[in-house]
Motif scaffolding. Structure first.
Motif, short mmCIF file in Angstrom:
data_model
loop_
_atom_site.label_atom_id
_atom_site.label_comp_id
_atom_site.label_asym_id
_atom_site.label_seq_id
_atom_site.Cartn_x
_atom_site.Cartn_y
_atom_site.Cartn_z
N PHE A 263 7.13 70.88 32.08
CA PHE A 263 8.00 70.65 30.92
C PHE A 263 7.96 71.84 29.97
O PHE A 263 9.01 72.33 29.53
N ASN A 264 6.77 72.32 29.66
CA ASN A 264 6.64 73.44 28.73
C ASN A 264 7.24 74.72 29.29
O ASN A 264 7.89 75.49 28.57
N ALA A 265 7.05 74.94 30.58
CA ALA A 265 7.61 76.15 31.21
C ALA A 265 9.13 76.10 31.20
O ALA A 265 9.80 77.11 30.92
N LEU A 266 9.69 74.94 31.50
CA LEU A 266 11.14 74.79 31.50
C LEU A 266 11.70 74.96 30.10
O LEU A 266 12.75 75.59 29.90
N LEU A 267 10.99 74.43 29.10
CA LEU A 267 11.44 74.55 27.72
C LEU A 267 11.45 76.02 27.28
O LEU A 267 12.36 76.46 26.59
N THR A 268 10.44 76.77 27.69
CA THR A 268 10.38 78.19 27.34
C THR A 268 11.54 78.96 27.95
O THR A 268 12.20 79.77 27.27
N LYS A 269 11.82 78.68 29.21
CA LYS A 269 12.94 79.35 29.89
C LYS A 269 14.27 78.96 29.25
O LYS A 269 15.14 79.80 28.99
N ASN A 270 14.43 77.68 28.98
CA ASN A 270 15.66 77.17 28.39
C ASN A 270 15.87 77.74 26.99
O ASN A 270 16.99 78.07 26.59
N ASP A 271 14.79 77.88 26.25
CA ASP A 271 14.85 78.40 24.89
C ASP A 271 15.44 79.80 24.86
O ASP A 271 16.27 80.13 24.01
N LYS A 272 15.02 80.61 25.78
CA LYS A 272 15.53 81.99 25.85
C LYS A 272 17.03 81.99 26.14
O LYS A 272 17.80 82.76 25.54
N ASN A 273 17.46 81.13 27.05
CA ASN A 273 18.89 81.06 27.39
C ASN A 273 19.72 80.59 26.20
O ASN A 273 20.80 81.13 25.93
N ILE A 274 19.22 79.59 25.48
CA ILE A 274 19.96 79.07 24.33
C ILE A 274 20.03 80.13 23.22
O ILE A 274 21.08 80.29 22.58
N ALA A 275 18.93 80.84 22.99
CA ALA A 275 18.93 81.88 21.96
C ALA A 275 19.98 82.94 22.26
O ALA A 275 20.67 83.42 21.35
N ILE A 276 20.14 83.29 23.52
CA ILE A 276 21.16 84.27 23.92
C ILE A 276 22.56 83.70 23.67
O ILE A 276 23.45 84.38 23.14
N MET A 277 22.76 82.44 24.04
CA MET A 277 24.06 81.78 23.84
C MET A 277 24.46 81.77 22.38
O MET A 277 25.59 82.07 22.01
N LEU A 278 23.51 81.38 21.52
CA LEU A 278 23.82 81.18 20.11
C LEU A 278 23.84 82.48 19.30
O LEU A 278 24.35 82.49 18.18
N ALA A 279 23.30 83.55 19.87
CA ALA A 279 23.25 84.83 19.14
C ALA A 279 24.63 85.29 18.70
O ALA A 279 24.79 85.89 17.62
N LEU A 280 25.65 84.98 19.49
CA LEU A 280 27.02 85.46 19.20
C LEU A 280 27.68 84.69 18.05
O LEU A 280 28.66 85.16 17.48
N VAL A 281 27.14 83.52 17.72
CA VAL A 281 27.80 82.69 16.69
C VAL A 281 26.88 82.38 15.52
O VAL A 281 27.24 81.59 14.64
N ARG A 282 25.72 82.98 15.49
CA ARG A 282 24.74 82.63 14.46
C ARG A 282 25.23 82.90 13.04
O ARG A 282 24.82 82.21 12.10
N ALA A 283 26.09 83.87 12.87
CA ALA A 283 26.55 84.22 11.52
C ALA A 283 27.76 83.41 11.07
O ALA A 283 28.20 83.54 9.93
#
Length: 323
Positions: free
Chosen positions: A192-212
């Motif tokens: 669970f923790n490993a999947l959450l870490t991997k998923n977190d990185k993907n989400i951060a990349i996705m949201l980086a374009l709209v954070r502002a």
């Protein structure tokens, strides 16, 4: 059965059969699950519990899809499910008031109240009329950088950090209940923790374009997710989704939508108030939908990660539109 048996005996057998059959039918109707089970108040908590309990114990959800924890009324079948639960996972009476009575009747060893966990309490956010300031993409996910009226934001499942603490609490409680399953529970928690870490990185990349990009949400529910990923909320319509905002608040929101060039207003599947359409009418603001409860997502080892990814996609699908 031979016809020579006395009529009184046949009637007695018939009555016995009826009682046995009726008892079996009632057992099927009301015996929610005879085997050991983790019961989660809300679907996202069920996602976390299901990952930890995978292959060890089934997980059941109290709140049905489409319902809101803010106004749900407990059904008799829910009460029975809770009575039989080996472990109840819930936020606490501030969020699931409908569970207060049933939860308090359970022994302390059979319930996990997330808002009261020592590992979670320092991470609680406050909120209120002012949205918390954007402090960037910091992963401590804690602090009291919001301004609620002395009340904490209890939408804890929207914090990836608190999700990890929740998984640890479920793991530890199940190990106490089933020490022979410790190795499997350890493995499940690690996965669970490993999947959450991997998923977190993907989400951060996705949201980086709209954070502002600025936006409004209908319901003050997303502070943990927004702070964690550094999003830019401009405000919300209401703290309690059962209470519609007044005309003065709506006028203020509409003014801010125009002046601050908001990109989106987000509704929710559980709440689609007409005020959102009314406020957005005549502006260039898009209307999107955020689902804070993960309707329709099946429970399995990856469901919590899917839930967070779905929420991130819902943000992006509206915020990436040109205004």
């Amino acid at each position: 059965m031979p016809a020579s048996y006395p009529a009184a005996f046949l009637r007695a057998v018939g009555r016995t059969c009826r009682f046995v059959c009726l008892g079996a039918a009632l057992g099927m109707a009301t015996g929610v699950n005879a085997q050991a089970a983790v019961v989660a108040s809300l679907r996202p908590l069920g996602f976390i519990a299901a990952a930890v309990a995978d292959g060890v114990m089934p997980v059941e959800i109290v709140l049905p899809d489409g319902a809101s924890p803010h106004d749900y009324a407990l059904r008799p079948t829910d009460a029975l499910r809770l009575k039989k639960a080996d472990v109840l996972v819930w936020v606490g009476p501030e969020m699931e008031a409908f569970l207060s009575g049933s939860a308090s009747s359970l022994p302390a060893a059979r319930r996990i109240t997330l808002a009261s966990l020592p590992s979670v309490k320092p991470l609680l956010q406050k909120g209120g009329e002012e949205v918390h300031e954007n402090h960037g993409h910091d992963h401590d996910d804690g602090g009291d950088d919001g301004h609620h009226h002395g009340e904490y934001n209890m939408h804890l499942w929207l914090s990836p950090t608190i999700a990890r603490r929740t998984a640890e609490a479920v793991h530890d409680r199940l190990v106490e209940l089933m020490p022979e399953k410790k190795q499997q529970l350890d493995d499940n928690l690690r996965i669970f923790n490993a999947l959450l870490t991997k998923n977190d990185k993907n989400i951060a990349i996705m949201l980086a374009l709209v954070r502002a990009k600025g936006y409004y949400v209908f319901h003050d529910a997303y502070g943990y997710f927004e702070t964690y990923y550094g999003l830019t909320p401009l405000g919300y319509f209401t703290i309690n989704p059962e209470i519609q905002p007044g005309a003065q608040v709506l006028h203020k929101i509409r003014t801010q939508l125009v002046e601050q060039k908001a990109t989106c207003i987000f509704a929710e599947p559980q709440f689609r108030p007409a005020v959102i359409n009314a406020v957005a009418r005549g502006t260039s603001v898009h209307i999107g939908t955020l689902d804070p409860l993960g309707m329709g997502i099946a429970l399995d080892k990856e469901s919590y990660a899917r839930f967070l990814s779905q929420l991130a996609n819902q943000y992006v699908s509206c915020l990436e539109k040109n205004t």
